[in-house]
Motif scaffolding. Structure first.
Motif, PDB file in Angstrom:
ATOM      1  N   UNK A 239       1.478  -1.208   0.178  1.00  0.00           N
ATOM      2  CA  UNK A 239      -0.136   0.252   0.238  1.00  0.00           C
ATOM      3  C   UNK A 239       1.085   1.466  -0.285  1.00  0.00           C
ATOM      4  N   UNK A 240       1.954   1.120   0.253  1.00  0.00           N
ATOM      5  CA  UNK A 240       3.530   2.684   0.795  1.00  0.00           C
ATOM      6  C   UNK A 240       4.516   2.119   0.842  1.00  0.00           C
ATOM      7  N   UNK A 241       4.838   2.758  -0.782  1.00  0.00           N
ATOM      8  CA  UNK A 241       6.484   2.256  -0.947  1.00  0.00           C
ATOM      9  C   UNK A 241       6.757   3.139   0.248  1.00  0.00           C
ATOM     10  N   UNK A 242       6.700   3.933   0.797  1.00  0.00           N
ATOM     11  CA  UNK A 242       7.372   4.625   1.954  1.00  0.00           C
ATOM     12  C   UNK A 242       7.327   4.607   3.102  1.00  0.00           C
ATOM     13  N   UNK A 243       7.915   3.128   3.622  1.00  0.00           N
ATOM     14  CA  UNK A 243       7.233   2.486   4.784  1.00  0.00           C
ATOM     15  C   UNK A 243       8.643   2.481   5.824  1.00  0.00           C
ATOM     16  N   UNK A 244       8.702   2.127   7.000  1.00  0.00           N
ATOM     17  CA  UNK A 244      10.417   1.441   7.331  1.00  0.00           C
ATOM     18  C   UNK A 244       9.310   0.819   8.079  1.00  0.00           C
TER      19      UNK A 244
ATOM     20  N   UNK B 269      16.293   5.255   2.229  1.00  0.00           N
ATOM     21  CA  UNK B 269      16.412   4.129   2.588  1.00  0.00           C
ATOM     22  C   UNK B 269      15.327   3.147   3.117  1.00  0.00           C
ATOM     23  N   UNK B 270      14.125   3.810   2.828  1.00  0.00           N
ATOM     24  CA  UNK B 270      12.769   2.681   2.617  1.00  0.00           C
ATOM     25  C   UNK B 270      12.947   0.729   2.607  1.00  0.00           C
ATOM     26  N   UNK B 271      12.576   0.030   3.899  1.00  0.00           N
ATOM     27  CA  UNK B 271      12.313  -0.831   3.598  1.00  0.00           C
ATOM     28  C   UNK B 271      12.984  -1.289   4.660  1.00  0.00           C
ATOM     29  N   UNK B 272      12.989  -2.867   4.848  1.00  0.00           N
ATOM     30  CA  UNK B 272      12.431  -3.565   6.212  1.00  0.00           C
ATOM     31  C   UNK B 272      13.597  -3.743   6.149  1.00  0.00           C
TER      32      UNK B 272
ATOM     33  N   UNK C 206      23.028  -6.590  10.560  1.00  0.00           N
ATOM     34  CA  UNK C 206      24.207  -5.577   9.362  1.00  0.00           C
ATOM     35  C   UNK C 206      23.123  -4.586   9.222  1.00  0.00           C
ATOM     36  N   UNK C 207      22.316  -4.802   8.456  1.00  0.00           N
ATOM     37  CA  UNK C 207      21.782  -4.490   7.832  1.00  0.00           C
ATOM     38  C   UNK C 207      21.190  -2.745   8.251  1.00  0.00           C
TER      39      UNK C 207
END
Ligand SMILES: NC(=O)c1ccc[n+]([C@@H]2O[C@H](COP(=O)([O-])OP(=O)(O)OC[C@H]3O[C@@H](n4cnc5c(N)ncnc54)[C@H](OP(=O)(O)O)[C@@H]3O)[C@@H](O)[C@H]2O)c1
Length: 305
Positions: free
Chosen positions: A149-154, A216-219, A275-276
């Motif tokens: 739904x939302x690409x800009x997520x963390x 740096x959006x992502x998991x 590490x990420x």
């Protein structure tokens, strides 16, 4: 970005603000002039209520929403699956859709329980998920819905949270040690304890960076440094608290997870590799032992309710 925008505090709206992470995030955020904190508990913003979400978001128009709301009673989830999915999956989607409508990025918390715990050397963000129970599955579904739904997520997956409030292993151990002569703790379940205030530190540090333009959006994964097991963690809690209080407990017995039956199955080794987070954000793990000592000072210096 112009100077005026840079000097303006980052307005963050916290859901589930009375939970473990929500409370510490609110406390820490309010001491940092970079942030303006809007802390909403379940009564002010129920994430299963689309109208309330829209009303609150359009009223406050925050720069970011941080979702600390969750149904995280792991055993109860097995017989309250509808409620668990309504909050952890559908509720996250409803919040994310409202954020998408208003172009507000969303920060979300997830869990090591999305993994089955068979991978002893630690899970990376790219490892395959295989939740063992309703809670873990609902959290995984919540993650996936947010991604769609939302690409800009963390998304920050954390593990074994503890703090001075709520339902956590540290407080349950202290309570049991006050009333029981002998305690048992599982010695073959490995993981990394993580203090809620440390998670709050990490969230705010990540937000500052994305706000300043980091793409740096992502998991990501975060947990306290050093792998332990429930038995050793329990021992460490009793030693740390023993500096302040005399307990009833005289013996602590290690047991196998096979002898500790719970409604929900739990991952045996749910170590998160961080590490990420270090390579993208430069954020290091803090030792949970240090956080535990700090928490004991806080607990025992606070006036009794
Ligand atoms: N606890 C752990 O060991 C652990 C481990 C790994 C990951 N996590 C994840 O980390 C996050 C924070 O955990 P936490 O320990 O801080 O959780 P917590 O202490 O249980 O806080 C969650 C808060 O959300 C509220 N809430 C429940 N349903 C809601 C709804 N429909 N709308 C709005 N608020 C609602 C709860 O209120 P009520 O209490 O009144 O229901 C509670 O205040 C969660 O996403 C959790 O899944 C937790």
């Amino acid at each position: 970005m112009d100077l005026e925008l840079l000097l303006k505090p980052i307005k963050i709206l916290i859901t589930g603000a009375k939970g473990q992470v929500g409370t510490d995030l609110t406390r820490l955020g309010k001491t940092d002039s970079f942030f303006e904190i809007i802390a909403l508990d379940k009564s002010a913003l129920d994430i299963t209520n689309a109208k309330q979400i829209n009303d609150q978001l359009t009223h406050y128009l925050p720069d970011y929403v941080i979702n600390c709301a969750a149904f995280d009673h792991v055993d109860e989830a097995e017989h309250k699956a509808d409620l668990c999915y309504a909050v952890n999956a559908k509720g996250v989607e409803t919040l994310a859709l409202a954020c998408a409508d208003l172009s507000i990025p969303m920060f979300h918390l997830s869990t090591d329980y999305v993994f089955d715990g068979h991978y002893a050397s630690g899970y990376t963000e790219d490892d395959e998920v295989a939740p063992l129970g309703v809670y873990g599955d609902s959290k995984w579904q919540g993650e996936e819905l947010l991604r769609q739904v939302l690409p800009k997520h963390l998304i920050l997956r954390v593990s074994w949270l503890f703090s001075g409030q709520g339902n956590n292993f540290v407080l349950r151990t202290l309570e049991a040690a006050r009333t029981q002569n002998a305690l048992e703790a599982v010695s073959d379940r490995r993981g990394c304890p993580t203090s809620a205030s440390d998670v709050a530190r990490v969230i705010l540090a990540m937000l500052k960076q994305v706000h300043n333009g980091a793409d740096a959006w992502g998991t990501y994964h975060y947990c306290g440094a050093e792998i332990t097991n429930r038995y050793d963690f329990c021992k460490e809690i009793l030693i740390a608290a023993g500096n302040y209080e005399n307990f009833e407990v005289e013996t602590l017995v290690p047991i196998s997870s096979k002898d500790y039956v719970t409604e929900a199955q739990r991952p045996n080794t749910s170590v998160l590799t961080c590490k990420k987070l270090l390579s993208v954000f430069g954020i290091r793990q803090r030792p949970w032992r240090q956080e535990l000592q700090w928490l004991m000072r806080v607990i025992y210096s606070s006036p009794k309710p």
